[in-house]
Design a protein around this motif. Structure first.
Motif, short mmCIF file in Angstrom:
data_model
loop_
_atom_site.label_atom_id
_atom_site.label_comp_id
_atom_site.label_asym_id
_atom_site.label_seq_id
_atom_site.Cartn_x
_atom_site.Cartn_y
_atom_site.Cartn_z
N LEU A 27 0.84 -1.21 0.00
CA LEU A 27 0.00 0.00 0.00
C LEU A 27 0.87 1.25 0.00
CD1 LEU A 27 -2.71 -1.24 2.48
CD2 LEU A 27 -3.08 -0.64 0.09
N ALA A 28 1.96 1.20 0.76
CA ALA A 28 2.87 2.35 0.79
C ALA A 28 3.50 2.55 -0.58
CB ALA A 28 3.93 2.16 1.86
N GLY A 29 3.92 1.45 -1.20
CA GLY A 29 4.54 1.53 -2.53
C GLY A 29 3.56 2.09 -3.55
N TYR A 30 2.33 1.61 -3.49
CA TYR A 30 1.31 2.09 -4.42
C TYR A 30 1.11 3.60 -4.26
CZ TYR A 30 -3.16 2.60 -6.77
OH TYR A 30 -4.14 3.01 -7.63
N THR A 31 0.98 4.02 -3.00
CA THR A 31 0.75 5.44 -2.72
C THR A 31 1.91 6.28 -3.23
OG1 THR A 31 -0.40 4.70 -0.74
CG2 THR A 31 0.13 7.04 -0.86
N TYR A 32 3.11 5.79 -2.97
CA TYR A 32 4.30 6.55 -3.37
C TYR A 32 4.31 6.77 -4.88
CZ TYR A 32 9.07 8.17 -3.58
OH TYR A 32 10.18 8.94 -3.80
N HIS A 33 4.01 5.72 -5.62
CA HIS A 33 4.14 5.83 -7.08
C HIS A 33 2.94 6.49 -7.74
CE1 HIS A 33 7.96 3.87 -7.20
NE2 HIS A 33 7.50 2.90 -6.44
N LYS A 34 1.74 6.23 -7.23
CA LYS A 34 0.54 6.73 -7.93
C LYS A 34 0.14 8.13 -7.51
CE LYS A 34 -0.30 2.98 -10.19
NZ LYS A 34 -0.51 2.76 -11.58
N MET A 35 0.40 8.44 -6.22
CA MET A 35 -0.07 9.74 -5.75
C MET A 35 1.03 10.76 -5.98
SD MET A 35 -1.99 10.28 -2.18
CE MET A 35 -0.65 11.18 -1.48
N ALA A 36 1.38 10.90 -7.23
CA ALA A 36 2.47 11.81 -7.57
C ALA A 36 2.01 12.60 -8.78
CB ALA A 36 3.72 11.01 -7.90
N GLY A 37 1.96 13.88 -8.62
CA GLY A 37 1.55 14.69 -9.76
C GLY A 37 0.46 15.65 -9.34
N PRO A 38 0.35 16.72 -10.09
CA PRO A 38 -0.57 17.79 -9.69
C PRO A 38 -2.03 17.47 -10.01
CG PRO A 38 0.50 18.31 -11.77
CD PRO A 38 1.08 17.01 -11.31
N LEU A 39 -2.90 18.16 -9.30
CA LEU A 39 -4.29 18.24 -9.74
C LEU A 39 -4.35 19.51 -10.59
CD1 LEU A 39 -6.77 17.51 -6.79
CD2 LEU A 39 -6.83 16.57 -9.09
N THR A 40 -4.44 19.35 -11.88
CA THR A 40 -4.45 20.53 -12.76
C THR A 40 -5.87 21.10 -12.82
OG1 THR A 40 -4.98 19.16 -14.65
CG2 THR A 40 -2.63 19.54 -14.21
N TRP A 41 -5.99 22.29 -13.35
CA TRP A 41 -7.32 22.90 -13.51
C TRP A 41 -8.18 22.06 -14.45
CZ3 TRP A 41 -8.56 25.71 -9.72
CH2 TRP A 41 -7.63 26.54 -9.10
N GLU A 42 -7.52 21.40 -15.41
CA GLU A 42 -8.28 20.51 -16.32
C GLU A 42 -8.89 19.37 -15.50
OE1 GLU A 42 -5.22 21.76 -16.98
OE2 GLU A 42 -6.03 23.16 -18.47
N ALA A 43 -8.10 18.83 -14.57
CA ALA A 43 -8.62 17.75 -13.73
C ALA A 43 -9.76 18.26 -12.84
CB ALA A 43 -7.50 17.16 -12.87
N VAL A 44 -9.62 19.50 -12.36
CA VAL A 44 -10.69 20.07 -11.53
C VAL A 44 -11.99 20.15 -12.35
CG1 VAL A 44 -11.48 22.14 -10.29
CG2 VAL A 44 -9.10 21.37 -10.06
N ALA A 45 -11.85 20.57 -13.61
CA ALA A 45 -13.04 20.67 -14.46
C ALA A 45 -13.69 19.30 -14.64
CB ALA A 45 -12.66 21.26 -15.82
N ARG A 46 -12.86 18.26 -14.82
CA ARG A 46 -13.42 16.91 -14.98
C ARG A 46 -14.08 16.43 -13.71
NH1 ARG A 46 -9.39 12.72 -17.61
NH2 ARG A 46 -11.14 11.32 -17.15
N LEU A 47 -13.42 16.71 -12.58
CA LEU A 47 -14.00 16.27 -11.31
C LEU A 47 -15.29 17.04 -11.00
CD1 LEU A 47 -10.59 15.82 -9.52
CD2 LEU A 47 -12.31 14.01 -9.81
#
Ligand SMILES: Cc1cc2nc3c(=O)[nH]c(=O)nc-3n(C[C@H](O)[C@H](O)[C@H](O)COP(=O)(O)O)c2cc1C
Length: 418
Positions: free
Chosen positions: A243-263
């Motif tokens: 779980l720690a490995g998954y979090t480290y690798h996947k939870m990397a990167g910004p929430l861009t404004w484009e992502a905000v629009a999709r969410l």
């Protein structure tokens, strides 16, 4: 008269609550107790900031610098502390901020804080990287449950969208998108302490744990804290390490404004962006249809050079007033801090470490006690301000030497106008 004297002394509380108030009259007392009760590396992880802790200290100094001019002679016998946020009623204008890996402060603390928030009827924001799954925490706090999302940009945001669907099914009232972690930051204190999940014992950390035996026994009983929300995304059986490995690798990167629009399209209920410090970013969020803006410097944990959120608040309030619900966190430790933020334009605030210290110091009664301290202090400060409801705090004269003056007519960003 004896009754009056008694309620003066105990704050009108009975039994255990009065005892806690007598022994721990403010959050700093709970912090001291928590500090003694948990290992050094865990305390440093919670209490620390980033870099030289300048951002952390700036929050406190900036809040302390805000003066509220009292108003006397008004009838304040009936004070109403409740607020309505995104169509729901809460008992106080303060809630519990999202905190990942909070289980390091005390095993099971996510559940403790969720249940305490439900009892106090104040917002509880669960972190993406909580140590208990969305569904369990939502069940403990059904009336007050909000969910915070970090960017998981991989696979075209598949996991983010799945988490959002889970939060919706679990009944989250508000989705909070954390914008201020575009990249992982080095926290020097944690590096120095060799803090890692899973826990890799070094001589110093073992000695730390031996000095905090109750904490150590609880960890043995419950297991090391895990990122429970990701259990279904790693090969079964999920382990702390996978779980720690998954979090480290996947939870990397910004929430861009484009992502905000999709969410925004994917999430049907109230949406808040967290970590905003520039009025232009607040404006952009509002134009994307966001309902709330949480002004925050992540409690001094992201950029050591970030301004105090209270100093950024007035300009953001001026920019988006009336178009978004305004929230603030970072450094809030007492009722006066809540009033400072409300006087400067916030509708409510969140507090992170204050609640964590209460829970780590005393478990559930400690978390309840922090809510009770806020309740008492907010009422007391409102009486001094001559106001009987939170919304009226906007009329309070606040002297705010640190307020940031952002450029009056910023150039519109190209992408923004597109
Ligand atoms: C131990 C800890 C963990 C945190 N984890 C998260 C998180 O997972 N997501 C998030 O958006 N903010 C996180 N934060 C930041 C809080 O949500 C909040 O912005 C900050 O704690 C407010 O400052 P305060 O602790 O002085 O009240 C964390 C803060 C702490 C202290």
């Amino acid at each position: 008269m004896a009754g009056a004297a008694q309620s003066w002394g105990s704050g009108g509380l009975d039994g255990r609550a009065a005892e806690l108030r007598r022994r721990y009259p403010c959050v700093a007392d709970l912090e001291q107790l928590a500090r003694r009760r948990i290992p050094r590396f865990a305390y440093d992880f919670v209490a620390g900031g980033v870099g030289g802790d300048h951002g952390l200290r700036r929050n406190r100094a900036a809040l302390d610098a805000v003066q509220l001019v009292p108003r006397y002679g008004r009838d304040v016998t009936r004070i109403e502390t409740g607020v309505t946020l995104f169509g729901r009623d809460y008992a106080l204008p303060v809630g519990v901020a999202p905190m990942g890996l909070a289980g390091l402060a005390w095993p099971g603390i996510d559940e403790i804080l969720a249940a305490a928030a439900q009892r106090a009827r104040i917002p509880y924001v669960s972190s993406t990287v909580a140590n208990a799954p969305i569904e369990r925490l939502a069940a403990l706090a059904p009336d007050v449950f909000w969910f915070q999302l970090y960017g998981l940009p991989g696979d075209d945001h598949a996991v983010s969208l799945e988490l959002v669907r889970r939060a919706e099914r679990a009944g989250a009232h508000v989705l909070v998108l954390t914008m201020d972690v575009p990249a992982r930051q080095k926290r020097e204190g944690d590096v120095r302490n060799g803090l890692a999940v899973p826990f890799r014992p070094r001589l110093r950390t073992v000695l730390d744990v031996l000095r905090a035996p109750r904490w150590g026994l609880e960890v043995l009983r419950r297991g090391q804290p895990r990122f429970e929300n990701f259990c279904s995304y790693v090969p079964a059986p999920a382990s702390t390490a996978s779980l720690a490995g998954y979090t480290y690798h996947k939870m990397a990167g910004p929430l861009t404004w484009e992502a905000v629009a999709r969410l925004r399209e994917a999430w049907p209920r109230a949406l808040v962006v967290k970590g905003i410090l520039h009025p232009e970013d607040a404006e952009r969020a509002v134009r994307l249809g966001v309902d709330g803006v949480l002004v925050s410097n992540h409690g001094g944990r992201q950029s050591d050079a970030a301004p105090a959120s209270i100093d950024a608040l007035p300009a953001i309030a001026a920019r988006v007033a009336g178009r978004a619900t305004l929230l603030l966190d970072s450094g809030v430790r007492c009722g006066l801090d809540v009033l400072r933020a409300l006087a400067l334009g916030a509708d409510a605030v969140l507090a992170g470490r204050a609640f964590l210290y209460g829970g780590a110091a005393l478990g559930a009664p400690g978390a309840d006690h922090v809510a009770a301290l806020f309740r008492e202090e907010i009422r007391g400060a409102m009486a001094l301000g001559g106001v009987t409801e939170p919304a009226a705090l906007r009329e309070t004269l606040a002297l705010h030497p640190g307020a940031i003056r952002f450029p009056a007519a910023p150039r519109p960003a190209l992408a923004e106008t597109a």
